[in-house]
Enzyme design. Structure first.
Site, PDB file in Angstrom:
ATOM      1  N   HIS A 123      -1.318  -0.034  -9.957  1.00  0.00           N
ATOM      2  CA  HIS A 123      -2.034  -0.967  -9.066  1.00  0.00           C
ATOM      3  C   HIS A 123      -2.487  -2.212  -9.837  1.00  0.00           C
ATOM      4  O   HIS A 123      -3.673  -2.563  -9.831  1.00  0.00           O
ATOM      5  CB  HIS A 123      -3.214  -0.289  -8.369  1.00  0.00           C
ATOM      6  CG  HIS A 123      -3.633  -1.000  -7.106  1.00  0.00           C
ATOM      7  ND1 HIS A 123      -4.090  -0.352  -5.987  1.00  0.00           N
ATOM      8  CD2 HIS A 123      -3.632  -2.319  -6.783  1.00  0.00           C
ATOM      9  CE1 HIS A 123      -4.369  -1.247  -5.052  1.00  0.00           C
ATOM     10  NE2 HIS A 123      -4.098  -2.455  -5.514  1.00  0.00           N
TER      11      HIS A 123
ATOM     12  N   ARG B 232       0.854  -1.182   0.000  1.00  0.00           N
ATOM     13  CA  ARG B 232       0.000   0.000   0.000  1.00  0.00           C
ATOM     14  C   ARG B 232       0.897   1.241   0.000  1.00  0.00           C
ATOM     15  O   ARG B 232       1.953   1.248   0.653  1.00  0.00           O
ATOM     16  CB  ARG B 232      -0.921   0.040   1.237  1.00  0.00           C
ATOM     17  CG  ARG B 232      -2.116  -0.900   1.152  1.00  0.00           C
ATOM     18  CD  ARG B 232      -3.124  -0.477   0.071  1.00  0.00           C
ATOM     19  NE  ARG B 232      -4.273  -1.357  -0.020  1.00  0.00           N
ATOM     20  CZ  ARG B 232      -4.421  -2.337  -0.906  1.00  0.00           C
ATOM     21  NH1 ARG B 232      -3.481  -2.602  -1.784  1.00  0.00           N
ATOM     22  NH2 ARG B 232      -5.534  -3.051  -0.929  1.00  0.00           N
TER      23      ARG B 232
HETATM   24  P1  NDP Z   1      -1.960 -11.037   5.292  1.00  0.00           P
HETATM   25  O1  NDP Z   1      -2.902 -10.451   6.273  1.00  0.00           O
HETATM   26  O2  NDP Z   1      -2.064 -12.484   4.964  1.00  0.00           O
HETATM   27  O3  NDP Z   1      -0.460 -10.774   5.758  1.00  0.00           O
HETATM   28  C1  NDP Z   1      -0.048  -9.574   6.312  1.00  0.00           C
HETATM   29  C2  NDP Z   1       1.356  -9.719   6.839  1.00  0.00           C
HETATM   30  O4  NDP Z   1       1.774  -8.444   7.342  1.00  0.00           O
HETATM   31  C3  NDP Z   1       1.449 -10.711   8.000  1.00  0.00           C
HETATM   32  O5  NDP Z   1       2.654 -11.420   7.946  1.00  0.00           O
HETATM   33  C4  NDP Z   1       1.432  -9.784   9.205  1.00  0.00           C
HETATM   34  O6  NDP Z   1       2.064 -10.289  10.358  1.00  0.00           O
HETATM   35  C5  NDP Z   1       2.217  -8.622   8.681  1.00  0.00           C
HETATM   36  N1  NDP Z   1       1.948  -7.422   9.491  1.00  0.00           N
HETATM   37  C6  NDP Z   1       0.772  -6.773   9.683  1.00  0.00           C
HETATM   38  N2  NDP Z   1       0.930  -5.755  10.536  1.00  0.00           N
HETATM   39  C7  NDP Z   1       2.245  -5.752  10.880  1.00  0.00           C
HETATM   40  C8  NDP Z   1       3.026  -4.962  11.750  1.00  0.00           C
HETATM   41  N3  NDP Z   1       2.494  -3.952  12.436  1.00  0.00           N
HETATM   42  N4  NDP Z   1       4.321  -5.260  11.888  1.00  0.00           N
HETATM   43  C9  NDP Z   1       4.879  -6.301  11.212  1.00  0.00           C
HETATM   44  N5  NDP Z   1       4.193  -7.102  10.372  1.00  0.00           N
HETATM   45  C10 NDP Z   1       2.893  -6.823  10.211  1.00  0.00           C
HETATM   46  O7  NDP Z   1      -2.092 -10.143   3.959  1.00  0.00           O
HETATM   47  P2  NDP Z   1      -1.822 -10.581   2.448  1.00  0.00           P
HETATM   48  O8  NDP Z   1      -0.485 -11.202   2.385  1.00  0.00           O
HETATM   49  O9  NDP Z   1      -2.979 -11.328   1.919  1.00  0.00           O
HETATM   50  O10 NDP Z   1      -1.816  -9.145   1.739  1.00  0.00           O
HETATM   51  C11 NDP Z   1      -0.860  -8.156   2.092  1.00  0.00           C
HETATM   52  C12 NDP Z   1      -1.237  -6.828   1.462  1.00  0.00           C
HETATM   53  O11 NDP Z   1      -0.973  -6.834   0.048  1.00  0.00           O
HETATM   54  C13 NDP Z   1      -2.719  -6.451   1.522  1.00  0.00           C
HETATM   55  O12 NDP Z   1      -3.072  -5.954   2.790  1.00  0.00           O
HETATM   56  C14 NDP Z   1      -2.817  -5.390   0.452  1.00  0.00           C
HETATM   57  O13 NDP Z   1      -2.527  -4.131   1.026  1.00  0.00           O
HETATM   58  C15 NDP Z   1      -1.704  -5.763  -0.530  1.00  0.00           C
HETATM   59  N6  NDP Z   1      -2.236  -6.201  -1.831  1.00  0.00           N
HETATM   60  C16 NDP Z   1      -1.857  -5.518  -2.964  1.00  0.00           C
HETATM   61  C17 NDP Z   1      -2.298  -5.909  -4.209  1.00  0.00           C
HETATM   62  C18 NDP Z   1      -1.844  -5.206  -5.443  1.00  0.00           C
HETATM   63  O14 NDP Z   1      -2.299  -5.521  -6.538  1.00  0.00           O
HETATM   64  N7  NDP Z   1      -0.950  -4.246  -5.350  1.00  0.00           N
HETATM   65  C19 NDP Z   1      -3.202  -7.058  -4.374  1.00  0.00           C
HETATM   66  C20 NDP Z   1      -3.533  -7.705  -3.122  1.00  0.00           C
HETATM   67  C21 NDP Z   1      -3.069  -7.280  -1.917  1.00  0.00           C
HETATM   68  P3  NDP Z   1       1.512 -11.610  11.094  1.00  0.00           P
HETATM   69  O15 NDP Z   1       1.964 -12.741  10.166  1.00  0.00           O
HETATM   70  O16 NDP Z   1       2.210 -11.609  12.364  1.00  0.00           O
HETATM   71  O17 NDP Z   1       0.030 -11.464  11.158  1.00  0.00           O
END
Ligand code: NDP
Length: 310
Positions: A273, A225
């Site tokens: 995007h 993001r």
């Molecule tokens: P998930 O919820 O499966 O994974 C998120 C990861 O981020 C987890 O490992 C989580 O940690 C970690 N995380 C969240 N908050 C923190 C923090 N404060 N500190 C450290 N680590 C953190 O999400 P997805 O993998 O499914 O998707 C990730 C992002 O990709 C989406 O939220 C979206 O913004 C983006 N996206 C972009 C697209 C594009 O076309 N550009 C398409 C689809 C998604 P933990 O494992 O401990 O929970």
């Protein structure tokens, strides 16, 4: 009993989802009337994209869940009118697309492809790139998408570390977490990929101080993001040579405004995007399975943790 399922997303998504979602609902044994225009008080489930125009959930008095078509839920997670469970999209097609996009952009920078693609000056300048095993890649976010990408890069022999909020274990990946883990991963990664959700805890995560931790000449790849990175700090780091290149798919304002300096900066690649998209065929099965589960009283898949924001 026929369930009323409201599809609230832009018209082109309806065109893509209408047939596969009807089929997936049928295959899951659900009798459903899937439409874009049910009266709110008659809706049982809402299939939702934040750009579909629906943001007030108050009139949906009998709805049992909102099933997001997007993986990132920052536009809806804090919505005060949303009082029913919210699920996010975990879709094998979405992950597959992200793996391809991330691998392509990592390989571009690892191999130094730009130098050859853009070279028209008849200069024979043989700089052989190191092997991937000697290139350190840091994956910020080890969720569904980050883990899939980290595994794919490790499969190409890259030296991959990953960072998450809670401790994780992924075979072949050095897993770090917490504040100390962030400093460690930044200080040793030549290529950083951001696959974090946007939450209050991750906004402006890459600021001036953290960008300064990267090895000089590092590369940033952001399909997560836009607001994960402080734009001004990134531009300053690019101008100073601290960051050699940024490939950005996501932005604070989308579409990226024409006057934004990212468009013209020579060391920035802008993609609109498109890193990956929820794929109708695979995602429809996820939506149908969640409706089946809700009706059977089973726990929903991919429930959003409203307190954590993702
Ligand atoms: P998930 O919820 O499966 O994974 C998120 C990861 O981020 C987890 O490992 C989580 O940690 C970690 N995380 C969240 N908050 C923190 C923090 N404060 N500190 C450290 N680590 C953190 O999400 P997805 O993998 O499914 O998707 C990730 C992002 O990709 C989406 O939220 C979206 O913004 C983006 N996206 C972009 C697209 C594009 O076309 N550009 C398409 C689809 C998604 P933990 O494992 O401990 O929970």
């Amino acid at each position: 009993m026929t369930l009323n399922v409201l599809f609230s997303a832009p018209p082109q998504r309806w065109d893509a989802f209408r047939a596969p979602l009807n089929q997936a609902l049928q295959e899951a044994g659900i009798e459903a009337d899937l439409r874009t225009d049910h009266p709110p008080e008659k809706v049982d489930y809402i299939v939702h994209a934040p750009n579909g125009g629906l943001s007030d959930f108050t009139p949906f008095t009998r709805a049992k869940a909102v099933l997001s078509l997007w993986a990132g839920v920052e536009d809806i997670v804090a919505n005060p009118t949303l009082k029913i469970p919210l699920t996010r999209m975990v879709d094998s097609g979405l992950a597959e697309g992200m793996v391809e996009w991330v691998s392509g952009h990592v390989l571009r920078h690892h191999l130094g492809m730009d130098a050859h693609i853009c070279r028209k000056d008849a200069r024979w300048d043989p700089v052989v790139p190191p092997l991937a095993r000697h290139r350190r890649v840091g994956m910020l976010g080890l969720g569904e998408l980050g883990t899939a990408c980290a595994r794919a890069l490790a499969g190409l022999n890259f030296n991959v570390s990953g960072w998450s909020r809670r401790p994780r274990q992924v075979e072949g990946i050095t897993c770090l977490h917490g504040k100390a883990g962030l400093e460690e991963i930044l200080s040793h990664s030549e290529i950083i990929v951001l696959l974090l959700p946007l939450t209050p805890a991750t906004e402006n995560l890459l600021d001036e101080r953290r960008l300064a931790l990267l090895p000089r000449g590092g590369v940033i790849i952001n399909p997560g993001r836009g607001a994960l990175i402080d734009d001004k700090a990134l531009l300053a780091a690019l101008d100073s040579g601290q960051v050699a290149h940024a490939t950005l798919d996501v932005f604070r304002t989308e579409p990226l405004p024409p006057e934004h300096p990212f468009w013209t900066h020579p060391q920035v690649t802008v993609t609109p995007h498109i890193a990956s998209e929820t794929r109708a065929e695979t995602a429809s099965r996820v939506v149908a399975e969640n409706i089946r589960r809700a009706e059977a009283g089973e726990p929903l898949l991919f429930l959003v943790d409203r307190a954590a924001g993702y």
